[in-house]
Design an enzyme around this catalytic site. Sequence first.
Site, mmCIF file in Angstrom:
data_model
loop_
_atom_site.group_PDB
_atom_site.id
_atom_site.type_symbol
_atom_site.label_atom_id
_atom_site.label_comp_id
_atom_site.label_asym_id
_atom_site.label_seq_id
_atom_site.Cartn_x
_atom_site.Cartn_y
_atom_site.Cartn_z
ATOM 1 C CG ASP A 96 -2.037 -0.952 1.159
ATOM 2 O OD1 ASP A 96 -2.042 -1.759 0.210
ATOM 3 O OD2 ASP A 96 -2.891 -0.931 2.048
ATOM 4 C CG HIS A 248 2.359 -0.076 4.399
ATOM 5 N ND1 HIS A 248 2.103 -0.995 5.389
ATOM 6 C CD2 HIS A 248 1.221 0.665 4.255
ATOM 7 C CE1 HIS A 248 0.865 -0.817 5.850
ATOM 8 N NE2 HIS A 248 0.308 0.168 5.170
#
Length: 737
Positions: A96, A248
């Site tokens: 993400d 991430h």
Amino acid sequence: MSKNRRLPRGRHSTVRNVPLRTHWLLLTTLVLTLSAALLLQGYATHMFDTTADGAHRDPGPADTVPEQIRTGGPVIEGSVGRTATVKPRTIALTFDDGPDPRWTPQILDVLRRNGVRATFFTVGAQVAAHPELARRIVEEGHQIGVHTFTHTDLGAASPWRRSLELRESQLVIAGATGVTTPLLRPPYSSTGGALDDSAWDSVVQAGTEGYLTVLSTQDSQDWRRPGVDQIVAHSLPADNEGQILLLHDAGGDRSQTVAALERLVPRLKASGFELTTVTEATGLPAATHGAATVDVWQGTSLIYALRASDWVLSALSWLLWAAGAISVLRAVAVFTAARRHVRKRRVPWGAPVTEPVSIIVPAYNESAGIEAAVRSLLASDHPVEIIVVDDGSTDGTADIVESLRLPGVRVIRQRNAGKPAALNTGIAAASCNLLVMVDGDTVFEPDAVRMIVQPFAHRRVGAVSGNAKVVNRGGLLGRWQHIEYVVGFNLDRRLFDLAECMPTVPGAVGAFRREALLRVGGVSDTTLAEDTDLTMALCRDGWRVVYEERAKAWTEAPATLGALWKQRYRWCYGTLQAMWKHRGALTQRGQAGKLGRRGLLYLLMFQVLLPLLAPVVDVTAVFGLIFLDPLRILGLWSAFLLLQLLMGLYAFRLDKEHPGPLWSLPLQQFVYRQLMYLVVIQSVFTAIAGSRLRWQRMERYGSLQVPAGHQAPVGHQTPVAPPAPHSPGRQDADWSR
């Protein structure tokens, strides 16, 4: 009296009014474009929510979330309430918040070395900033998904903003990669069981717009940066169930994520887990499809628009810092010059000047104030003769003066030919070697004439600027002009005096040496600012032009915004004409070079370029109040206002004025300043367009009065020198140019 020869056709004195609409359209377009660029930049950058995805948020009620969603799979088709689960012993790696120019390439390198594909949920603003990374993600076989445009919480957003976030993200992905994707991961989401009513509402809306919402089942907690060992431990599945693992590739320092991925991928593969994309892990059809041409074009345009807005904001930041620094330096220079000017004026110019003076009053329809003006001049404590040149008035101006039967006052009537022609007529009729030119709406102090001629004791002085003051100070507009006259005009004149580059002797109160006027050919009518044109011509001819602040005269200022606009428009346009006419001074030496390299550059910087930047400053200030720290913006504005207030207090002290009107200074920034920079913009566009402006005469209000005790008694005869005989180049000279 010499006759004014007619100018040939095509000369610039033949003026015409050309309706200018294009420049306002252009200005409006530029301001709107700038506003749109800043709005786009502000939305993309400063509406960005940087809170970590896994940060704790208090959940709301979940009464409307269906049970099959709470207990179902992590991939949700919100429009119909269906879910999909991950196949056993399969892990979908998801990343993400990217792409990030530092960490995303490193993560892609790790995946390529291990032959693994993953799914990257990208933030639209980041894709627009780094489209090459989005292309690499797609080209290397990974899936790309939407993580909104500004990483906003969709559950807390309004429906229109949800649609905007998804649409803009989809467009930039299409522009960067040529594909579209139905995969969406809402920021701050986790498992289906954690959905509350607002989050579920956003999932349903996303489903109706064609998106599959991809939640996670296992959180690596790399956003906490707990250490490589902890990230690996949190990423390992507890059993053989399939997982969608949350990692991430942006949003901060992701070095631990990269290091953990180097250890995690080989370990999972060695344990028999399949590492793949979301759709392959759930058995869904391929996610990405070729984007429509129109979407690619729109996305590419949006990317370029965001890049352009980023460049514009950077350029504006530099310009504003430069403008602020220059303004502060100007304030310091003006303050320092004013102090030196005060000390310098304590030294007399030389022996007192006592020779008589001819005062020339050009008058066109000045019936409202001509009597007060003439009586104040006649009450001077210096020997004078007064010549009123009636330039074809239709309101009985000449009749009023003649009916007064004042000694030492002559009236010359001529057909309307303009102020320069009237001045030249008065010059030709004058009998003295020192001349004072004064507008018909001006009242002199009794000692003003005596004070203004004292600098002529110095042989190099060819002209002297007096101190014009506003007489009608009532109301905000009157106060603002009073402040401008005292602070802006007079402080600048002190600086110009010391720098020997005075650009303007105002028509309201100015004195001239006859010899100097003869050498430059009198008053020219080729510009609308004949006073500025004449002053610059004198400087270029080698004469010094100085400022005598003790020579005070009171003049009427415009009482309405419309009248003020007309007056300042003519002043500004005429000044631009004069600057262009005398641009050759930039390369000259001596007194002319001082005018060119000091005076003209000062006018260009502070009366043309900085006002042209004023709309940009205002738009940027609004941008700062909305998207930046409003307290910092207000602090900067307050500091700037304080600097102006200090300059105002000092200028009012020098002019022995009561500082009371300065209370209106903050309000001046919201109306008067905008009017002044719009005048400059109008004038510059008029000049660039090659149009010519007709003389704008100011309406008279009859507010002039002879100050108490200033009226000459009946039968008073002001002593003047007898008319001098004709001499070469005086009354026989041709004054018109």
